[in-house]
Design a protein around this motif. Structure first.
Motif, PDB file in Angstrom:
ATOM      1  N   ALA A 167      17.492  13.520  43.931  1.00 17.73           N
ATOM      2  CA  ALA A 167      19.423  13.775  43.401  1.00 17.73           C
ATOM      3  C   ALA A 167      19.508  14.814  42.801  1.00 17.73           C
ATOM      4  O   ALA A 167      20.880  15.072  43.321  1.00 17.73           O
ATOM      5  N   ARG A 168      19.719  15.230  42.166  1.00 16.88           N
ATOM      6  CA  ARG A 168      19.540  16.523  41.411  1.00 16.88           C
ATOM      7  C   ARG A 168      20.369  17.715  42.600  1.00 16.88           C
ATOM      8  O   ARG A 168      21.451  18.191  42.032  1.00 16.88           O
ATOM      9  N   LEU A 169      19.829  18.292  43.603  1.00 12.89           N
ATOM     10  CA  LEU A 169      20.556  19.149  44.577  1.00 12.89           C
ATOM     11  C   LEU A 169      21.737  18.208  44.612  1.00 12.89           C
ATOM     12  O   LEU A 169      22.382  19.243  45.063  1.00 12.89           O
ATOM     13  N   LYS A 170      21.124  16.645  45.311  1.00 19.28           N
ATOM     14  CA  LYS A 170      22.559  15.973  45.684  1.00 19.28           C
ATOM     15  C   LYS A 170      23.742  16.152  45.518  1.00 19.28           C
ATOM     16  O   LYS A 170      24.957  16.597  45.562  1.00 19.28           O
ATOM     17  N   MET A 171      23.334  15.845  43.722  1.00 19.41           N
ATOM     18  CA  MET A 171      25.148  16.150  42.677  1.00 19.41           C
ATOM     19  C   MET A 171      24.894  17.480  42.845  1.00 19.41           C
ATOM     20  O   MET A 171      26.026  17.436  42.483  1.00 19.41           O
ATOM     21  N   GLU A 172      24.274  18.375  42.596  1.00 23.42           N
ATOM     22  CA  GLU A 172      24.623  19.125  42.517  1.00 23.42           C
ATOM     23  C   GLU A 172      26.037  19.845  43.562  1.00 23.42           C
ATOM     24  O   GLU A 172      27.087  20.755  43.407  1.00 23.42           O
ATOM     25  N   VAL A 173      25.755  19.675  45.129  1.00 25.47           N
ATOM     26  CA  VAL A 173      26.720  19.777  46.016  1.00 25.47           C
ATOM     27  C   VAL A 173      27.858  19.001  45.579  1.00 25.47           C
ATOM     28  O   VAL A 173      29.261  18.829  45.843  1.00 25.47           O
ATOM     29  N   VAL A 174      28.128  17.676  45.337  1.00 28.57           N
ATOM     30  CA  VAL A 174      28.731  16.616  44.771  1.00 28.57           C
ATOM     31  C   VAL A 174      29.667  17.765  43.300  1.00 28.57           C
ATOM     32  O   VAL A 174      30.709  17.658  43.946  1.00 28.57           O
ATOM     33  N   LYS A 175      29.221  17.810  42.687  1.00 27.07           N
ATOM     34  CA  LYS A 175      29.870  18.383  41.634  1.00 27.07           C
ATOM     35  C   LYS A 175      31.050  19.570  42.218  1.00 27.07           C
ATOM     36  O   LYS A 175      32.184  19.864  41.736  1.00 27.07           O
ATOM     37  N   LYS A 176      30.565  20.541  43.815  1.00 34.49           N
ATOM     38  CA  LYS A 176      31.151  21.289  43.965  1.00 34.49           C
ATOM     39  C   LYS A 176      32.295  21.034  44.707  1.00 34.49           C
ATOM     40  O   LYS A 176      33.255  21.499  45.034  1.00 34.49           O
TER      41      LYS A 176
END
Ligand code: GLY
Length: 358
Positions: free
Chosen positions: A221-230
């Motif tokens: 989830a953390r890795l996915k949300m890192e890219v969603v943030k960008k």
């Protein structure tokens, strides 16, 4: 929040922060509801029992089938909210797999022009992917997620306790989305995950294994949300998360039209292997990658081919949401931990992939 763990993920275009909670105590959910808000919960009827202690929630039990993820069902839920006098300060909860969280998020983002909501993914697939990132929607004319919104939930509550009663096939399809994320961002976690799931008994895990799974899901989830943030709106970097999905969505469309049951995660596994084969044909990755991925997926219980020839899914591939006129955007694997966006015309795609069987 007791022994709760949470990660704050501020999403750029939003003024609120989506929080990710993980833990085993489902009763903690009550602490996440804003004061003075009526709770309206859309719950997959298979998991309704988990929420029997939530006496003051109004519950809409959903028969969650991919074929019921439609505008009609969304309208039906809106009517139910109106009948139950849900006002603009209400709080919507979606609890279930991807069908339920996609529908509940969609309803919450359009009902009265949008109300607050939180999601409780109860499958591995929705915990690792579907409930994260704010994509909400319904299928239309057999095309997946054709109508929808991007609106972030206020929080996502992840708990591995829900996974124990899942059917084997439903648990396993979630592994595909986890492997996808690690394949894109972390070769080490990808390799770890493959060996972890080879021997994981989801119905009867040890405490230690379940804790490890909880951490893996959180990391995913953390890795996915890192890219969603960008790139929350999915016009650039976020597109990598669609690895294998252009093939997968078309395969799902074919399955629906032909009364075949192919789960989303199963289609994703087959779509990723097809993408690796396509990339090898285009000369941008070694031929061995498709067989390596196929072997990994098989070892955790995922099929990688459904015997469908490329010509049967080509038309649906052209309706992909990322297609722009004649040009399709494919996300192709170049290696483990290395994927690329590749623009290709529909006719070149047909020439390259004409002989593929997915
Ligand atoms: N499942 C792909 C995304 O959230 O962008």
């Amino acid at each position: 929040m007791g022994n709760f763990c949470y990660i704050c993920l501020s999403v750029t275009s939003h003024y609120h922060i989506m929080k990710l909670y993980t833990g085993k105590d489902i009763n903690k959910l009550t602490e996440l509801i804003p004061a003075n808000s009526g709770v309206f919960a859309i719950i997959d009827n298979k998991v309704e029992d988990y929420f029997s202690a939530m006496k003051n929630w109004k519950i809409f039990p959903l028969r969650a089938l991919e074929s019921s993820k439609t505008l009609g069902t969304a309208a039906h839920i809106c009517s139910w909210l109106m009948e139950n006098k849900a006002d603009r300060d209400c709080f919507i909860i979606g609890a279930g797999g991807g069908v339920t969280t996609d529908l509940a998020g969609f309803v919450a983002s359009v009902y009265k022009r949008g109300v607050r909501f939180g999601l409780v993914p109860t499958t591995l697939l929705s915990s690792a992917d579907a409930a994260l990132g704010g994509k909400n929607g319904v299928n239309h004319l057999r095309v997946k997620n054709m109508i929808g919104t991007i609106t972030q939930p206020e929080w996502v509550f992840q708990s591995p306790v829900f996974f124990r009663t899942l059917q084997r096939r439903v648990f396993t399809e979630g592994i595909a989305e986890m492997l996808k994320t690690f394949l894109i961002f972390s070769p080490d976690l990808y390799a770890f995950c493959v060996s972890f799931f080879k021997s994981y008994n989801h119905r009867n895990p040890s405490e230690k294994e379940e804790r490890l799974l909880e951490r893996l899901v959180r990391e995913c989830a953390r890795l996915k949300m890192e890219v969603v943030k960008k790139d929350e709106r999915d016009h650039g970097e976020r597109m990598v998360l669609n690895l294998g999905h252009t093939f997968a969505h078309a395969l799902e469309g074919w399955a629906a039209a032909n009364h075949r049951k192919i789960l989303h995660g199963e289609a994703v596994a087959a779509g990723i292997v097809a993408s690796a084969k396509a990339a090898a044909i285009m000369g941008i990755c070694p031929k061995s990658l498709a067989s390596e991925l196929s072997e990994d997926f098989h070892s955790v219980g995922l099929k990688t081919s459904f015997g469908v020839s490329f010509s049967k899914i080509f038309n649906t591939m052209q309706q992909d949401k990322k297609a722009s006129g004649e040009i399709l955007t494919l996300i192709l694997p170049l290696g483990i931990g290395n994927v690329a966006r590749y623009l290709i015309t529909a006719s070149d795609l047909r020439k390259a992939c004409g002989r593929l069987v997915i």
